[in-house]
Write a protein that holds these residues in place. Structure first.
Motif, mmCIF file in Angstrom:
data_model
loop_
_atom_site.group_PDB
_atom_site.id
_atom_site.type_symbol
_atom_site.label_atom_id
_atom_site.label_comp_id
_atom_site.label_asym_id
_atom_site.label_seq_id
_atom_site.Cartn_x
_atom_site.Cartn_y
_atom_site.Cartn_z
ATOM 1 N N PRO A 15 0.815 -1.279 0.036
ATOM 2 C CA PRO A 15 -0.115 -0.009 -0.149
ATOM 3 C C PRO A 15 0.687 1.418 -0.139
ATOM 4 O O PRO A 15 1.979 1.252 0.429
ATOM 5 N N MET A 16 0.174 2.221 -0.520
ATOM 6 C CA MET A 16 1.102 3.454 -0.760
ATOM 7 C C MET A 16 1.068 4.161 0.744
ATOM 8 O O MET A 16 0.126 3.976 1.657
ATOM 9 N N GLN A 17 2.104 4.905 0.840
ATOM 10 C CA GLN A 17 2.213 5.839 2.346
ATOM 11 C C GLN A 17 2.432 7.189 2.083
ATOM 12 O O GLN A 17 2.686 7.552 0.859
ATOM 13 N N ASP A 18 1.990 7.847 3.047
ATOM 14 C CA ASP A 18 2.427 9.212 3.074
ATOM 15 C C ASP A 18 3.703 9.683 2.909
ATOM 16 O O ASP A 18 4.548 9.063 3.494
ATOM 17 N N ARG A 19 4.081 10.196 1.521
ATOM 18 C CA ARG A 19 5.391 10.536 1.160
ATOM 19 C C ARG A 19 6.345 11.486 1.925
ATOM 20 O O ARG A 19 7.439 11.355 1.635
ATOM 21 N N SER A 20 5.501 12.153 2.932
ATOM 22 C CA SER A 20 6.167 13.408 3.659
ATOM 23 C C SER A 20 6.806 12.457 4.811
ATOM 24 O O SER A 20 7.657 13.026 5.651
ATOM 25 N N GLU A 21 6.834 11.404 5.059
ATOM 26 C CA GLU A 21 7.043 10.337 6.199
ATOM 27 C C GLU A 21 8.287 9.538 5.459
ATOM 28 O O GLU A 21 8.414 9.114 4.454
ATOM 29 N N SER A 56 1.149 6.893 8.590
ATOM 30 C CA SER A 56 0.791 5.816 7.363
ATOM 31 C C SER A 56 -0.616 5.334 7.681
ATOM 32 O O SER A 56 -1.132 5.429 8.685
ATOM 33 N N GLY A 57 -1.001 4.383 7.004
ATOM 34 C CA GLY A 57 -2.196 3.760 7.222
ATOM 35 C C GLY A 57 -2.180 2.633 7.964
ATOM 36 O O GLY A 57 -1.136 2.022 7.704
#
Length: 223
Positions: A15-21, A56-57
């Motif tokens: 799954p995709m993650q917040d790219r700022s983290e 993240s999710g």
């Protein structure tokens, strides 16, 4: 520990993650879990809260760990890591090595009090096993017979765990302790010895731990 989902054939992409983290990793999950446990205790750690701290999710988190039990294992293993004394003196007495390792063990758990409640049922993490292996080698090298080695290890384990749990849960203030001692003084006819020693005012936790450890090690010293 669960395998990474990317290593399992037929699974869909991660799954995709917040790219700022920063990217998720077991190391980052463990470090963040320790922060959350320090702040909110064992009951305060949920996968949702952990995912929020990681940015993240929850599904991204489950890509790296199977469940909350995995997270507890990672966090406990992290806080129990041991690097040894700052400088290793080959000629130092075996007792000094044991004392340093056990004082470090106790201090690590006192910095993270939740760890003491998790350890008894999670005794197989790599870092606690490393500590037990090192302790066994030191005691064996000092002359403790193989027949007595397990007894020695569990006696020291029980001492460290008991001292840690007692200290972590003993939250009386100085005023509370003084009031308890005054009550004991009024009852001195029934409890003369502990009243005379002023047991309830003794808060030298570190000193008591070290002296008690000396008592134990005296009994383990080769005859």
């Amino acid at each position: 520990m669960a395998a990474k989902r990317s290593d399992i054939p037929g699974k869909r992409a991660q799954p995709m993650q917040d790219r700022s983290e920063p990217p998720l990793s077991l190391e980052r999950i463990a470090g963040t879990a320790v922060e959350l446990l320090d702040a909110q205790g064992v009951s305060g750690l949920t996968m949702r809260k952990l995912a929020d701290r990681l940015g993240s999710g929850v599904m991204s988190l489950y890509w790296h760990v199977d469940n909350k039990e995995d997270v507890f294992d990672l966090a406990l293993n992290l806080v129990l890591e041991y690097h040894g004394p700052p400088q290793v003196d080959k000629s130092q007495d075996w007792r000094a090595e044991v004392v340093h390792m056990l004082e470090d063990w106790r201090a690590s758990m006192l910095r993270h009090p939740w760890s003491a409640s998790l350890l008894p049922r999670r005794a197989l993490g790599p870092n606690i096993l490393n500590r037990l292996e090192l302790l066994s080698k030191i005691l064996s090298g000092a002359g403790v017979a193989d027949a007595d080695l397990n007894i020695a290890i569990w006696s020291l384990w029980n001492y460290v765990m008991g001292a840690t749990i007692t200290r972590a849960s003993f939250d009386l203030t100085d005023d509370d302790m003084a009031a308890a001692q005054q009550c004991l003084t009024r009852l001195s006819e029934h409890y003369p010895t502990i009243e005379r020693s002023r047991l309830l005012l003794d808060n030298d936790w570190d000193g008591a731990f070290r002296k008690g450890l000396d008592f134990l090690l005296d009994g383990l010293s080769p005859r």
